[in-house]
Design an enzyme around this catalytic site. Sequence first.
Site, PDB file in Angstrom:
ATOM      1  N   VAL A 115      18.130 -29.770   3.706  1.00 46.00           N
ATOM      2  CA  VAL A 115      18.945 -30.983   3.839  1.00 46.00           C
ATOM      3  C   VAL A 115      19.917 -30.816   5.002  1.00 46.00           C
ATOM      4  O   VAL A 115      20.109 -31.729   5.807  1.00 46.00           O
ATOM      5  CB  VAL A 115      19.691 -31.286   2.519  1.00 46.00           C
ATOM      6  N   HIS A 116      20.498 -29.634   5.114  1.00 42.77           N
ATOM      7  CA  HIS A 116      21.428 -29.337   6.205  1.00 42.77           C
ATOM      8  C   HIS A 116      20.713 -29.442   7.566  1.00 42.77           C
ATOM      9  O   HIS A 116      21.252 -30.011   8.513  1.00 42.77           O
ATOM     10  CB  HIS A 116      22.006 -27.938   6.004  1.00 42.77           C
ATOM     11  N   ALA A 117      19.506 -28.921   7.636  1.00 42.03           N
ATOM     12  CA  ALA A 117      18.735 -28.985   8.885  1.00 42.03           C
ATOM     13  C   ALA A 117      18.433 -30.434   9.255  1.00 42.03           C
ATOM     14  O   ALA A 117      18.574 -30.826  10.420  1.00 42.03           O
ATOM     15  CB  ALA A 117      17.433 -28.192   8.736  1.00 42.03           C
TER      16      ALA A 117
END
Length: 110
Positions: free
Chosen positions: A77-79
């Site tokens: 999700v961060h990526a």
Amino acid sequence: MDEEKLNVIMKLIIDGGSAKSSAVEAISAAKQSNFKLAEKKLKEADDFLVKGHNAQTGLLSAEAANEYQDSTSLIMVHAQDHIMTAIAFKDLARKIIDLYRIINKMKGEK
């Protein structure tokens, strides 16, 4: 999480961050009326985004083919957030650079 998948996810984060940094540098160059450098930095941002998009597409294709059985991870999700933020920032940088061009024309500069 599979080490190969983690490496691709880390690449997404790096490419997204690099694209955003290049867009910031493009705005700074435009502020100094260096539009040649600004365009070069926007191209650089695009190049990073293409790399990130290709990595992202590979992950999505692998997931669609059921090659990855793990659930969505916070790091993924961060990526994704890095890539999407970089795309939005690069688009905004283009608009800001265009505004600097208008300002320079109004001031009688090239």
